[in-house]
Structures are given as C-alpha cells and as structure tokens.
Design an enzyme around this catalytic site. Structure first.
Site, mmCIF file in Angstrom:
data_model
loop_
_atom_site.group_PDB
_atom_site.id
_atom_site.type_symbol
_atom_site.label_atom_id
_atom_site.label_comp_id
_atom_site.label_asym_id
_atom_site.label_seq_id
_atom_site.Cartn_x
_atom_site.Cartn_y
_atom_site.Cartn_z
ATOM 1 N N ARG A 59 -12.616 93.508 -41.810
ATOM 2 C CA ARG A 59 -12.789 94.264 -40.715
ATOM 3 C C ARG A 59 -11.625 94.081 -39.660
ATOM 4 O O ARG A 59 -11.650 94.048 -38.566
ATOM 5 C CB ARG A 59 -13.889 93.717 -39.666
ATOM 6 C CG ARG A 59 -15.346 94.200 -40.253
ATOM 7 C CD ARG A 59 -15.860 95.496 -40.055
ATOM 8 N NE ARG A 59 -17.061 95.916 -40.660
ATOM 9 C CZ ARG A 59 -18.341 95.865 -40.150
ATOM 10 N NH1 ARG A 59 -18.245 95.466 -38.792
ATOM 11 N NH2 ARG A 59 -19.314 96.109 -40.677
ATOM 12 N N ASP B 120 -16.512 103.219 -44.800
ATOM 13 C CA ASP B 120 -17.518 102.551 -44.448
ATOM 14 C C ASP B 120 -18.550 102.063 -45.856
ATOM 15 O O ASP B 120 -18.406 103.169 -46.682
ATOM 16 C CB ASP B 120 -18.428 103.003 -43.726
ATOM 17 C CG ASP B 120 -19.551 102.149 -43.093
ATOM 18 O OD1 ASP B 120 -19.263 100.959 -42.317
ATOM 19 O OD2 ASP B 120 -20.662 101.938 -43.472
ATOM 20 N N TYR C 30 -29.663 99.075 -48.114
ATOM 21 C CA TYR C 30 -29.666 99.809 -47.012
ATOM 22 C C TYR C 30 -30.437 101.140 -47.249
ATOM 23 O O TYR C 30 -31.271 101.618 -46.409
ATOM 24 C CB TYR C 30 -28.189 100.103 -46.838
ATOM 25 C CG TYR C 30 -27.290 99.373 -45.787
ATOM 26 C CD1 TYR C 30 -27.728 99.193 -44.635
ATOM 27 C CD2 TYR C 30 -26.598 98.644 -46.528
ATOM 28 C CE1 TYR C 30 -27.075 98.488 -43.659
ATOM 29 C CE2 TYR C 30 -25.807 97.665 -45.411
ATOM 30 C CZ TYR C 30 -26.035 97.585 -44.127
ATOM 31 O OH TYR C 30 -25.292 96.626 -43.462
ATOM 32 N N ARG D 123 -13.203 97.405 -33.682
ATOM 33 C CA ARG D 123 -13.363 97.727 -32.110
ATOM 34 C C ARG D 123 -12.579 96.477 -31.270
ATOM 35 O O ARG D 123 -12.263 96.756 -30.161
ATOM 36 C CB ARG D 123 -14.661 97.752 -31.913
ATOM 37 C CG ARG D 123 -15.329 98.844 -32.069
ATOM 38 C CD ARG D 123 -16.952 98.811 -31.948
ATOM 39 N NE ARG D 123 -17.522 98.244 -33.158
ATOM 40 C CZ ARG D 123 -18.858 97.866 -33.176
ATOM 41 N NH1 ARG D 123 -19.516 98.585 -32.464
ATOM 42 N NH2 ARG D 123 -19.182 97.029 -34.105
ATOM 43 N N ARG E 293 -11.285 105.844 -31.314
ATOM 44 C CA ARG E 293 -12.744 106.199 -31.529
ATOM 45 C C ARG E 293 -12.957 106.743 -30.191
ATOM 46 O O ARG E 293 -14.182 107.437 -30.090
ATOM 47 C CB ARG E 293 -13.327 104.832 -31.482
ATOM 48 C CG ARG E 293 -13.646 104.051 -32.712
ATOM 49 C CD ARG E 293 -14.584 104.968 -33.675
ATOM 50 N NE ARG E 293 -16.197 104.277 -33.163
ATOM 51 C CZ ARG E 293 -17.011 105.171 -32.848
ATOM 52 N NH1 ARG E 293 -16.859 106.394 -32.535
ATOM 53 N NH2 ARG E 293 -18.155 104.504 -32.497
#
Ligand code: CP3
Length: 360
Positions: free
Chosen positions: A38, A87, A163, A42, A51
């Site tokens: 990652r 992703d 998922y 963010r 974003r």
C-alpha cells in the site's frame, strides 16, 4: 567509499537486472531492495489530492491516473519497486458481481454469492475487461524502464472467494467456511472459476510489462493448516505455477500465516510474504531457504520514534543475515495516518545498512 566507487567494484552480474527482481530470484544484490505494501494510498497528500476528484475505482479504471499515482508514490519514497495501483476486487465485476467502496466500511458486494446456482452463473469469459490495469502497467513500465521492478498483482482464490461469499470484510468467515464444508463441490467450482479469470488477468499484466506478480492471500490466516491443505492450497498452487509459466517470479503473501508458511511455500511461489508476528529468521526457516522472503516490519512501528523504527529495521536486516533473497517490506499495508517522512526514513535505513559494521 563513494557510491560510484562501490558500483565500480561490484561484479557486472550483480547489476544485471534490477535488484528487486534479482532478490525475488535469490540472486546476489548490491543491497537489500525495499518497497511497501500500500505504498500509494491515503497517508500520502498527493494521493488524497487525486482522491478529491476521483473515486478509488475511477482511479483504477483510468490508466493515466492509475499510472501517475503508482509512479508518484514510488518516486517520492525512492523504493526499488512500483506496485500497480489497482484493487483486489476488480475481477469481481467482469465475473458478474458488482461492488462498491463505502466510506468507512470498505468494500461491499451487493449480492454475495451463497448458492450453487449463483456460482454456476458467474462468468469467466470477460477478464479482458480488466485491460485498463494492463494499460496502466504499460505506462508505468515505459516510465521506469529497467530502473525499478514493476509489480502486478491479484487476489488469491481463497481470499477473493471470501469477499464474494461474505459480501465484504469478515471477522469469522462463517459463510465462506460453511460453503467450503457443506457444499464442497460448489466451493471447488468457485475456486476453479477464479483461477481461470485470475490466470487471464495476470497474463494481461505480464504482457503489459509486469516483472513480478504478487498474489495477495490476505485472509488465508483464518484457515488452520488442515483446511488450507484441503480447501485452498490446490487452487493457489495452480495459479502460482501458471503465472510462473508466463516467465515471471511470484510473491505469495498472507498475514497471520505462521502455521501455514511451509504449506504456502509448497505452492512453489518464488517469494513468500511474511507478517511481523514471528521473527524473520524463524519464518524463513519455516518457509525454507530455497525460497525468497519479503517483510516483515509491523506497519504500526512507523508511528514509533525514529530510534525505535531503526532498531526494528536493523533487527530484520540482521535476521536476514545477508542471505540472497530478502526483500524488505512491511508485514501488511501502510495505514492511512502513517507519517510519510517515517516511511522515507525506513528507505534510507535499508539503503545505508551494512551487515559487517552494524553487526559487530
Ligand atoms: O499497494 C499499493 O500501493 C497498490 C494499491 C492497492 C490497493 N488495494 C489500493 C487501495 C493494493 C495492492 C490493494 C490490494 C487490496 N485491496 C487488498 C490486499 C492487500 C491487503 O491489504 O492485504 C485488499 C484486502 C483489498 C480490498 C480493499 N480495498 C480493502 C479492504 C480496502 C480498505 C477500505 C478502506 O476504506 O480502508 C480497499 C480500499 C483501497 N484499495 C484503498 C487503496 C489505496 C483505500 C481506499 C481509498 O482510497 O478510498
């Protein structure tokens, strides 16, 4: 010694190919390569600025933006590899399972897969729709050429199935394990379908210029060894072997996998990703020294004072003991409030580490 002089004394063979790919193949390197799970996200102002104007999925689907986010993060940190910005869940959409990211909740699959009929209806013939990821990789590869390793990735069959069945993140994986135990035939069909789609998806990424593929089995640590062996191993192994046939090394990653490491290595993956719950040398022994390893700083150590960070970074590098085939990384992804300067400081520590002098 000046860096130029150092380079001049290193045999050519050590500089042939970039150090990240060399380390994946357990070839000698001039220093330990480093990158971060990652690394684009963010915690970085540049990413937050992008974003403001685009959702996560919009960024993934616009190759110019995905490439820019990938390149900016790698350059700002000075790491040895760039992981494509994408992703894990993107392949769900062409399989016929739409999802979205809800603020504060993470991914949500609107119609989770709970029945044999639903599994039978999942499509495996539309993986080409993921070509936007390949186009982003092409742009990143054109930018970095051979300077950095370029990592493509996908989810492992077990983690993606979890998922699809749970409909999002999960604590106990009750629906997933129920499907696994109670309708094993449908479970196997689901994993088969995932392997078909993921093989195709990885091939697109390799053809576009990915040097290495990382397979994220992030939640496989929810399985005991027997369940891993009986319900997840075969599908992962098939995917690993098939990607290796495409001519690139594979990194196979999971967390809370201390009890699974030898079994994960038995998939044949070139590199095994390690979390921080067990010291790197112990985990490497469990994996076997015939495989490279990647890890294993606790991502939350990045919130510690620099002296503490440095102590832990050096402990990891000493545990690796200069053995070819160590890639420095975190044990899991960088979290959103992480100070960027601490991530940059870790890069510097890894770059400057010398086993002889620091070990004495
Ligand atoms: O590492 C990188 O820099 C590449 C980018 C990357 C993202 N997702 C972008 C992203 C990678 C490698 C992933 C993989 C991924 N996605 C995994 C496996 C990695 C792991 O942590 O084990 C998983 C489990 C997912 C699914 C997913 N996507 C989750 C659970 C979340 C978190 C939701 C949240 O709000 O925190 C995401 C969202 C996501 N994917 C973000 C990023 C940068 C943050 C959300 C945002 O920008 O809005």
């Amino acid at each position: 010694m000046e860096p130029q002089n150092l380079i001049a004394t290193v045999p050519d063979a050590i500089l042939d190919g970039n150090r990240f790919v060399r380390a994946c193949l357990r070839r000698p390197v001039d220093r330990t390569p480093v990158w971060f799970l990652r690394q684009a996200g963010r915690y970085m102002q540049e990413y937050r600025d992008v974003r403001k104007h685009h959702t996560l999925v919009e960024i993934c689907k616009q190759p110019d933006i995905a490439a820019e986010v990938t390149i900016t993060a790698a350059e700002k940190l000075g790491v040895d590899a760039a992981i494509i910005f994408a992703d894990l869940l993107l392949p769900l959409e062409p399989m016929g399972l739409p999802f979205e990211f809800l603020a504060g909740e993470g991914p949500v699959v609107h119609h989770p897969v709970r029945t044999a009929e639903h599994i039978r209806a999942l499509r495996t013939d539309r993986a080409d729709e993921l070509g936007y990821v390949a186009r982003a990789i092409q742009k990143v590869a054109a930018h970095f050429r051979d300077r950095l390793g370029i990592i493509g990735f996908c989810g492992a069959p077990f983690t993606l199935a979890s998922y699809m069945i749970e409909g999002g993140g999960s604590r106990n994986y009750i629906h997933t394990k129920q499907m696994m135990y109670r309708d094993t035939l449908s479970w196997r069909l689901l994993l088969d379908k995932l392997v078909t789609v993921l093989e195709h998806y990885c091939r697109l990424q390799v053809l576009a210029g990915a040097d290495v593929i990382q397979i994220f089995d992030s939640w496989v640590g929810s399985l005991g060894l027997e369940d891993y062996r009986d319900y997840a191993f075969e599908a992962s192994k098939r995917l690993v072997r098939s990607v290796q046939q495409m001519g690139v090394p594979v990194i196979y990653f999971g967390v809370e996998t201390s009890g699974l490491l030898a079994a994960m290595a038995a998939t044949g993956a070139d590199v095994i990703g390690l979390d921080w719950r067990q010291p790197l040398d112990e985990s490497w022994r469990a994996v076997g020294h015939g495989h490279a390893v990647q890890g294993n700083l606790d991502p939350i150590t990045l919130f510690a004072p620099l002296e503490v960070i440095e102590l832990r970074v050096k402990e990891i590098l000493r545990a690796a003991n200069g053995r070819p085939g160590h890639i420095f990384n975190l044990g899991h992804g960088i979290v959103p409030t992480t100070p960027v300067e601490n991530v940059q400081a870790v890069v510097k520590m890894v770059r400057e580490f010398k086993l002889e002098t620091d070990n004495g």
